[in-house]
Enzyme design. Sequence first.
Site, PDB file in Angstrom:
ATOM      1  N   ASP A   9      10.870  -7.342  -2.049  1.00  0.00           N
ATOM      2  CA  ASP A   9      10.636  -8.698  -1.891  1.00  0.00           C
ATOM      3  C   ASP A   9      10.574  -9.359  -3.135  1.00  0.00           C
ATOM      4  O   ASP A   9      10.186  -8.599  -4.226  1.00  0.00           O
ATOM      5  CB  ASP A   9       9.272  -8.949  -0.923  1.00  0.00           C
ATOM      6  CG  ASP A   9       9.169 -10.469  -0.862  1.00  0.00           C
ATOM      7  OD1 ASP A   9       9.961 -11.356  -0.226  1.00  0.00           O
ATOM      8  OD2 ASP A   9       7.940 -10.855  -0.909  1.00  0.00           O
ATOM      9  N   LEU A  10      10.812 -10.711  -3.254  1.00  0.00           N
ATOM     10  CA  LEU A  10      10.649 -11.211  -4.679  1.00  0.00           C
ATOM     11  C   LEU A  10       9.128 -12.136  -4.878  1.00  0.00           C
ATOM     12  O   LEU A  10       8.449 -11.696  -5.411  1.00  0.00           O
ATOM     13  CB  LEU A  10      11.862 -12.117  -4.618  1.00  0.00           C
ATOM     14  CG  LEU A  10      11.735 -12.856  -6.088  1.00  0.00           C
ATOM     15  CD1 LEU A  10      12.107 -12.202  -7.391  1.00  0.00           C
ATOM     16  CD2 LEU A  10      12.854 -14.064  -6.132  1.00  0.00           C
ATOM     17  N   ASP A  11       9.262 -13.140  -4.017  1.00  0.00           N
ATOM     18  CA  ASP A  11       7.966 -13.876  -4.040  1.00  0.00           C
ATOM     19  C   ASP A  11       6.602 -13.437  -3.616  1.00  0.00           C
ATOM     20  O   ASP A  11       6.747 -13.029  -2.752  1.00  0.00           O
ATOM     21  CB  ASP A  11       8.239 -15.446  -3.337  1.00  0.00           C
ATOM     22  CG  ASP A  11       9.412 -16.137  -3.790  1.00  0.00           C
ATOM     23  OD1 ASP A  11       9.563 -16.111  -5.072  1.00  0.00           O
ATOM     24  OD2 ASP A  11      10.195 -16.723  -3.232  1.00  0.00           O
ATOM     25  N   THR A  17       5.607 -16.379  -7.815  1.00  0.00           N
ATOM     26  CA  THR A  17       6.064 -17.571  -7.355  1.00  0.00           C
ATOM     27  C   THR A  17       5.494 -18.208  -6.102  1.00  0.00           C
ATOM     28  O   THR A  17       5.598 -19.482  -5.805  1.00  0.00           O
ATOM     29  CB  THR A  17       7.424 -17.516  -7.053  1.00  0.00           C
ATOM     30  OG1 THR A  17       8.021 -16.230  -6.497  1.00  0.00           O
ATOM     31  CG2 THR A  17       8.141 -17.760  -8.322  1.00  0.00           C
ATOM     32  N   LYS A  45       4.595 -17.735   4.052  1.00  0.00           N
ATOM     33  CA  LYS A  45       5.101 -16.606   3.180  1.00  0.00           C
ATOM     34  C   LYS A  45       6.231 -15.825   3.570  1.00  0.00           C
ATOM     35  O   LYS A  45       6.199 -15.333   5.050  1.00  0.00           O
ATOM     36  CB  LYS A  45       4.023 -15.321   2.745  1.00  0.00           C
ATOM     37  CG  LYS A  45       3.158 -16.123   1.789  1.00  0.00           C
ATOM     38  CD  LYS A  45       1.948 -15.017   1.138  1.00  0.00           C
ATOM     39  CE  LYS A  45       0.994 -15.956   0.203  1.00  0.00           C
ATOM     40  NZ  LYS A  45      -0.018 -15.010  -0.073  1.00  0.00           N
ATOM     41  N   SER A 114      15.176 -10.739  -0.162  1.00  0.00           N
ATOM     42  CA  SER A 114      14.280 -11.879  -0.449  1.00  0.00           C
ATOM     43  C   SER A 114      14.833 -13.146   0.500  1.00  0.00           C
ATOM     44  O   SER A 114      16.026 -12.874   0.715  1.00  0.00           O
ATOM     45  CB  SER A 114      14.138 -12.443  -1.746  1.00  0.00           C
ATOM     46  OG  SER A 114      13.734 -13.703  -1.847  1.00  0.00           O
ATOM     47  N   ALA A 115      13.845 -13.883   1.145  1.00  0.00           N
ATOM     48  CA  ALA A 115      14.265 -15.105   1.908  1.00  0.00           C
ATOM     49  C   ALA A 115      14.558 -16.209   1.019  1.00  0.00           C
ATOM     50  O   ALA A 115      15.255 -17.190   1.554  1.00  0.00           O
ATOM     51  CB  ALA A 115      13.030 -15.416   2.753  1.00  0.00           C
ATOM     52  N   LYS A 145      13.023 -13.342   8.033  1.00  0.00           N
ATOM     53  CA  LYS A 145      12.098 -12.630   8.277  1.00  0.00           C
ATOM     54  C   LYS A 145      10.990 -13.152   9.579  1.00  0.00           C
ATOM     55  O   LYS A 145      10.824 -14.539   9.448  1.00  0.00           O
ATOM     56  CB  LYS A 145      11.142 -12.199   7.088  1.00  0.00           C
ATOM     57  CG  LYS A 145      12.085 -11.401   6.124  1.00  0.00           C
ATOM     58  CD  LYS A 145      11.038 -11.503   4.755  1.00  0.00           C
ATOM     59  CE  LYS A 145      11.850 -10.900   3.590  1.00  0.00           C
ATOM     60  NZ  LYS A 145      11.141 -11.058   2.321  1.00  0.00           N
ATOM     61  N   GLU A 169       6.270  -5.642   0.279  1.00  0.00           N
ATOM     62  CA  GLU A 169       6.211  -6.931   0.826  1.00  0.00           C
ATOM     63  C   GLU A 169       4.821  -7.525   0.662  1.00  0.00           C
ATOM     64  O   GLU A 169       3.723  -6.810   0.935  1.00  0.00           O
ATOM     65  CB  GLU A 169       6.597  -6.915   2.323  1.00  0.00           C
ATOM     66  CG  GLU A 169       7.887  -7.401   2.697  1.00  0.00           C
ATOM     67  CD  GLU A 169       8.059  -9.140   2.414  1.00  0.00           C
ATOM     68  OE1 GLU A 169       7.134  -9.552   2.356  1.00  0.00           O
ATOM     69  OE2 GLU A 169       9.315  -9.427   2.526  1.00  0.00           O
ATOM     70  N   ASP A 170       4.741  -8.809   0.684  1.00  0.00           N
ATOM     71  CA  ASP A 170       3.381  -9.501   0.426  1.00  0.00           C
ATOM     72  C   ASP A 170       3.342 -10.195   1.724  1.00  0.00           C
ATOM     73  O   ASP A 170       2.284 -10.865   1.978  1.00  0.00           O
ATOM     74  CB  ASP A 170       3.399 -10.330  -0.574  1.00  0.00           C
ATOM     75  CG  ASP A 170       4.138 -11.707  -0.664  1.00  0.00           C
ATOM     76  OD1 ASP A 170       5.414 -11.442  -0.277  1.00  0.00           O
ATOM     77  OD2 ASP A 170       3.652 -12.797  -0.899  1.00  0.00           O
TER      78      ASP A 170
HETATM   79  P1  B16 Z   1      13.469 -20.892  -1.246  1.00  0.00           P
HETATM   80  P2  B16 Z   1      10.467 -13.944  -0.385  1.00  0.00           P
HETATM   81  C1  B16 Z   1      10.222 -16.501   0.225  1.00  0.00           C
HETATM   82  O1  B16 Z   1      10.855 -15.505  -0.723  1.00  0.00           O
HETATM   83  C2  B16 Z   1       8.840 -17.228   0.099  1.00  0.00           C
HETATM   84  O2  B16 Z   1       7.925 -16.148   0.555  1.00  0.00           O
HETATM   85  C3  B16 Z   1       8.815 -18.338   1.122  1.00  0.00           C
HETATM   86  O3  B16 Z   1       7.532 -18.963   0.810  1.00  0.00           O
HETATM   87  C4  B16 Z   1      10.063 -19.116   0.811  1.00  0.00           C
HETATM   88  O4  B16 Z   1       9.649 -20.477   1.661  1.00  0.00           O
HETATM   89  C5  B16 Z   1      11.487 -18.399   1.264  1.00  0.00           C
HETATM   90  O5  B16 Z   1      11.322 -17.511   0.098  1.00  0.00           O
HETATM   91  C6  B16 Z   1      12.347 -19.532   0.942  1.00  0.00           C
HETATM   92  O6  B16 Z   1      12.495 -19.670  -0.573  1.00  0.00           O
HETATM   93  O7  B16 Z   1      12.816 -22.186  -0.945  1.00  0.00           O
HETATM   94  O8  B16 Z   1      13.263 -20.378  -2.701  1.00  0.00           O
HETATM   95  O9  B16 Z   1      14.873 -20.594  -0.642  1.00  0.00           O
HETATM   96  O10 B16 Z   1       9.099 -13.627  -0.404  1.00  0.00           O
HETATM   97  O11 B16 Z   1      11.292 -13.471   0.746  1.00  0.00           O
HETATM   98  O12 B16 Z   1      10.900 -13.343  -1.650  1.00  0.00           O
HETATM   99 MG    MG Z   2       7.142 -12.609  -0.436  1.00  0.00          MG
END
Ligand code: B16
Ligand code: MG
Length: 219
Positions: A9-11, A17, A45, A114-115, A145, A169-170
């Site tokens: 996962d990224l964030d 972030t 998240k 990542s989302a 997710k 994953e976090d």
């Molecule tokens: P964006 P991940 C997710 O990333 C974040 O955890 C989540 O808080 C965020 O709303 C989502 O990406 C969308 O991100 O607005 O940059 O498209 O944790 O799946 O890497």
């Molecule tokens: Mg995350």
Amino acid sequence: MTKKAFIFDLDGVIVDTAKYHYLAWQKLAQQLGIEFTPEHNEELKGVSRVRSLEIILNLGGIQASQEDKNKWLIQKNEDYLSYLVNMDESEILPGVLPVLNYLKDKNQLIALGSASKNARPILEKTGIINLFDAIVDGNDVSNAKPDPEVFLQAARKLSASNENSFVFEDSVAGIQAANIANMTSIGIGDEKILNEAKYNFKDFTFIDVSFIDALINKN
Ligand code: B16
Ligand code: MG
């Protein structure tokens, strides 16, 4: 030995972030008169931008037009991006690079799952995009997710089976997605919150080589 797929996962896993997402959502919530706490933020998240806004509006019992929603989504993203302007490799979370480099040395497969729709620029800014054999992000999937789509696509791109895929994953939603996909879920963060994960680590500095080796050598 079959190569294994390590899906990150990224964030909140590779980069911190998650705190910027929180600040940007909090600003919008304040503007709309909605109380938004760190506990509420846990629900956001790993969740898509559109779904995150729905959750916040529900918290405040606010019904809004599509036009207003679109305006707020743009505003939130612009605010979020303003925190990323000066982002560089120093934003990579402690212990992550050694694990990525170790997996590369061991010739394993690495993917992003990542989302976020901002994933690629973040990987570029932090200088690690070339370490990834596959990238699946919020631009590629239609189901957020805990739907496992993002991880299933990542494994498919790597030609790896779900059983040979390990997900870092976090978020609660992301751990559930990995479990639904029949992949091994590894929670990064508070183990009380991520209690559905198969393994838990506070952060990557707690992951040692023997743990990674055991995954690589898993039958
Ligand atoms: P964006 P991940 C997710 O990333 C974040 O955890 C989540 O808080 C965020 O709303 C989502 O990406 C969308 O991100 O607005 O940059 O498209 O944790 O799946 O890497
Ligand atoms: Mg995350």
